[in-house]
Scaffold this active site. Structure first.
Site, PDB file in Angstrom:
ATOM      1  CE  LYS A  10     -85.217  78.052 -30.941  1.00 13.02           C
ATOM      2  NZ  LYS A  10     -86.692  78.177 -30.819  1.00 13.02           N
ATOM      3  CE1 TYR A  50     -87.854  74.354 -34.404  1.00  9.28           C
ATOM      4  CE2 TYR A  50     -86.517  75.943 -35.606  1.00  9.28           C
ATOM      5  CZ  TYR A  50     -86.933  75.373 -34.413  1.00  9.28           C
ATOM      6  OH  TYR A  50     -86.416  75.828 -33.213  1.00  9.28           O
ATOM      7  CG  ASN A 113     -88.473  79.989 -28.137  1.00  7.01           C
ATOM      8  OD1 ASN A 113     -87.533  79.892 -28.918  1.00  7.01           O
ATOM      9  ND2 ASN A 113     -89.527  79.201 -28.178  1.00  7.01           N
ATOM     10  CG  HIS A 116     -84.293  73.056 -30.915  1.00  2.55           C
ATOM     11  ND1 HIS A 116     -85.585  72.657 -31.142  1.00  2.55           N
ATOM     12  CD2 HIS A 116     -83.530  71.941 -31.062  1.00  2.55           C
ATOM     13  CE1 HIS A 116     -85.602  71.360 -31.431  1.00  2.55           C
ATOM     14  NE2 HIS A 116     -84.358  70.910 -31.388  1.00  2.55           N
ATOM     15  CD  GLU A 127     -84.532  67.949 -33.158  1.00  7.21           C
ATOM     16  OE1 GLU A 127     -85.742  68.232 -33.260  1.00  7.21           O
ATOM     17  OE2 GLU A 127     -83.907  68.043 -32.083  1.00  7.21           O
TER      18      GLU A 127
END
Ligand SMILES: Nc1ncnc2c1ncn2[C@@H]1O[C@H](COP(=O)(O)OP(=O)(O)OP(=O)(O)O)[C@@H](O)[C@H]1O
Ligand SMILES: [Mg+2]
Length: 152
Positions: A10, A50, A113, A116, A127
């Site tokens: 990310k 998402y 965080n 992913h 994905e």
């Protein structure tokens, strides 16, 4: 069984220059990088990625975050790697992530965080197709691959 997982560093991982450290963990574990590209993703792609969270209160913040800078999108391949990578990544809330996991070592905030990873074979397939064309997936043998013991 060989699996492919979609893994994305990310924006904060990229901006904090943690990409190399995180990639090293996957390489050192014996996994193979089948595809990788740095990209700034559109809101449309972020919302599709998402989609399962579209009704959650944090959805807008999540899309804002994931589109706020470059991500490193990857396909990682290996034996039963989907669940393995999830274990390496650690809990969604980094404060609860075990030390020694990626989130447990490098993150502190659920909203930041750093990584992913696909949570199931079905998610991985969806994905990977969202982020990569088939022609971008590299199929190649690793030098030590034939030494892997296949359980009966
Ligand atoms: N309660 C929450 N508050 C704020 N952000 C959240 C919350 N729950 C999840 N998120 C954000 O949404 C992302 C997707 O949530 P999900 O439940 O799929 O967790 P995950 O599978 O561990 O994470 P990811 O899908 O990014 O790998 C999380 O990584 C986090 O950034
Ligand atoms: Mg998830």
């Amino acid at each position: 069984m060989k699996e492919m997982s979609f893994v994305m560093l990310k924006p904060d991982a990229v901006l904090r220059r943690l990409s190399g450290k995180v990639i090293s963990r996957f390489e050192e574990r014996g996994l193979k990088i089948a595809a990788a590209k740095m990209m700034i993703i559109t809101r449309d792609l972020a919302e599709k990625h998402y989609a399962e969270h579209s009704q959650k209160p944090f959805f807008k913040d999540l899309v804002d975050y994931i589109t706020s800078g470059p991500v490193l999108a990857m396909v990682i391949e290996g034996e039963e790697c989907i669940s393995l990578i999830r274990r390496m990544v650690g809990a969604t809330n980094p404060k609860e992530a075990d030390l020694g996991t990626i989130r447990g070592d490098y993150a502190i905030d659920t909203g930041r965080n750093i990584i992913h990873a696909s949570d199931s074979a079905k998610s991985a397939e969806r994905e990977i197709a969202l982020f990569f064309n088939d022609s971008e997936l590299c199929s190649y043998p690793l030098p030590d691959e034939e030494l892997v013991y296949e359980e009966p």
